[in-house]
Design an enzyme around this catalytic site. Structure first.
Site, PDB file in Angstrom:
ATOM      1  N   LYS A 222       0.789  11.063  17.395  1.00  0.00           N
ATOM      2  CA  LYS A 222       0.048  10.355  18.443  1.00  0.00           C
ATOM      3  C   LYS A 222       0.540  10.722  19.840  1.00  0.00           C
ATOM      4  CE  LYS A 222      -2.084   6.725  15.749  1.00  0.00           C
ATOM      5  NZ  LYS A 222      -2.165   5.278  15.435  1.00  0.00           N
ATOM      6  N   ARG A 255       2.660   5.471   7.870  1.00  0.00           N
ATOM      7  CA  ARG A 255       1.403   6.188   7.641  1.00  0.00           C
ATOM      8  C   ARG A 255       1.489   7.546   8.321  1.00  0.00           C
ATOM      9  NH1 ARG A 255      -3.252   6.955  10.393  1.00  0.00           N
ATOM     10  NH2 ARG A 255      -5.180   7.089   9.158  1.00  0.00           N
TER      11      ARG A 255
HETATM   12  N1  7PV Z   1      -3.212   0.776   9.801  1.00  0.00           N
HETATM   13  C1  7PV Z   1      -3.400   1.816  10.651  1.00  0.00           C
HETATM   14  N2  7PV Z   1      -4.476   2.626  10.479  1.00  0.00           N
HETATM   15  C2  7PV Z   1      -4.628   3.637  11.355  1.00  0.00           C
HETATM   16  N3  7PV Z   1      -5.622   4.573  11.420  1.00  0.00           N
HETATM   17  C3  7PV Z   1      -5.336   5.355  12.473  1.00  0.00           C
HETATM   18  S1  7PV Z   1      -6.353   6.663  12.921  1.00  0.00           S
HETATM   19  C4  7PV Z   1      -5.629   7.290  14.368  1.00  0.00           C
HETATM   20  C5  7PV Z   1      -6.478   6.951  15.555  1.00  0.00           C
HETATM   21  C6  7PV Z   1      -5.712   7.326  16.787  1.00  0.00           C
HETATM   22  C7  7PV Z   1      -5.392   8.664  16.989  1.00  0.00           C
HETATM   23  C8  7PV Z   1      -4.669   9.013  18.141  1.00  0.00           C
HETATM   24  C9  7PV Z   1      -4.293   8.029  19.039  1.00  0.00           C
HETATM   25  S2  7PV Z   1      -3.389   8.477  20.450  1.00  0.00           S
HETATM   26  N4  7PV Z   1      -4.329   8.390  21.704  1.00  0.00           N
HETATM   27  O1  7PV Z   1      -2.290   7.521  20.595  1.00  0.00           O
HETATM   28  O2  7PV Z   1      -2.929   9.830  20.246  1.00  0.00           O
HETATM   29  C10 7PV Z   1      -4.621   6.697  18.832  1.00  0.00           C
HETATM   30  C11 7PV Z   1      -5.336   6.337  17.682  1.00  0.00           C
HETATM   31  N5  7PV Z   1      -4.186   4.997  13.111  1.00  0.00           N
HETATM   32  C12 7PV Z   1      -3.741   3.889  12.398  1.00  0.00           C
HETATM   33  C13 7PV Z   1      -2.604   3.039  12.567  1.00  0.00           C
HETATM   34  O3  7PV Z   1      -1.745   3.187  13.459  1.00  0.00           O
HETATM   35  N6  7PV Z   1      -2.477   2.009  11.647  1.00  0.00           N
END
Ligand code: 7PV
Length: 280
Positions: A222, A255
């Site tokens: 991330k 995860r």
């Molecule tokens: N329980 C749970 N499920 C999840 N599913 C996802 S998908 C990732 C979406 C995303 C990608 C990238 C950034 S960033 N801008 O910080 O790089 C944010 C969110 N994540 C999570 C998480 O954490 N928990």
């Protein structure tokens, strides 16, 4: 930091940090060999993650990255249901990352074991699915990310406020008949939070024990790791280092995309937490 009390009936080990392997079944996740190829590739990828030590596989058919384009419900169903049906025969539990109650019901019917709702059961229909099926559900903290990512929402104390808001969501879920025992909480790294807030959450993870639920931490690749010299989508080393810290600070489930590397990191953390009792 010990893991949550072992009397929870969750479908994975309770005496060590659990590794959840991420399986994106969005078309851009696989070479476009067509639908059948994609399903076959997805199953092969899941098996590789299991061989590398994954205790659970998280299947997602729609990118839930803030600001991502929503996917039609029929398309999401078409992507995840056939994969869940194939994975249901494998020896590890399957979680599905979806915001839609219709998808949640369909994948549970198809054999999914865990619901992963990045919207934290804000949808009353999702609470109903969780209450009626009784499956373990990940309740993630997320705030509507600002349309303009520049004006990030700033908390006074991101840890205190995330815990409080998760507590409110937990109460709403319990009122809807969801058993607290089936809930896993998650601070929602990157969902409307800055990089520094991500590190604050990582550092003070133990405070989430106040909610009395197992905790999932989802930091893999991330953008918070822009602070540590890597980039969103390409942060393998920061991810592994943060995994060890999160596990040592009490995360029960991690995860991740890169399973083998992060299994090593949780093993280091678990061995450090209990040098006498750790079993490889
Ligand atoms: N329980 C749970 N499920 C999840 N599913 C996802 S998908 C990732 C979406 C995303 C990608 C990238 C950034 S960033 N801008 O910080 O790089 C944010 C969110 N994540 C999570 C998480 O954490 N928990």
């Amino acid at each position: 930091i010990q893991h949550s009390e072992p009397d929870r009936n969750l479908p994975w080990p309770q005496d060590r940090t659990v590794v959840m392997g991420i399986l994106n079944v969005t078309p851009d996740s696989f070479h476009d060999g067509g639908r059948y190829e994609r399903i076959k590739d997805a199953v092969a990828r899941a098996e590789a993650m299991i061989d590398a030590g994954a205790d659970v596989i998280d299947v997602g058919g729609e990118s839930t990255r803030p600001g991502a384009d929503p996917v039609e419900i029929e398309e999401e169903l078409d992507r995840v249901v056939p994969v869940v049906e194939e994975l249901a025969d494998l020896e590890v539990p399957i979680s599905v990352d979806t915001r839609r109650p219709e998808v949640a019901r369909a994948v549970i019917d198809a054999g999914a074991d865990v619901l992963n709702d990045v919207e934290g059961l804000q949808d009353p229909e999702m609470r109903r699915v969780a209450a009626e099926t009784g499956v373990p559900v990940v309740l993630m903290h997320s705030i509507e990310a600002p349309v303009d990512p520049e004006n990030e929402i700033h908390y006074d104390d991101v840890v205190e406020e995330t815990i409080r808001e998760l507590g409110d969501r937990l109460l709403a879920a319990e009122k809807a008949g969801v058993d607290r025992e089936q809930v896993i909480i998650d601070p929602g790294i990157g969902f409307g939070k800055t990089a520094r807030e991500g590190f604050e959450l990582l550092d003070r993870l133990a405070e989430f024990e106040a909610l009395g639920c197992p905790l999932l931490f989802g930091h893999s690749h991330k953008s918070m790791f822009g602070l540590t010299g890597e980039q969103a989508g390409a942060a393998p080393n920061s991810t592994i280092a943060a995994t060890a810290i999160a596990a040592r600070n009490g995360a029960d489930i991690i995860r991740v995309h890169d399973v083998a590397e992060n299994v090593a990191a949780v093993n280091v953390a678990d061995a450090a937490a209990d040098p006498e009792g750790f079993e490889p």
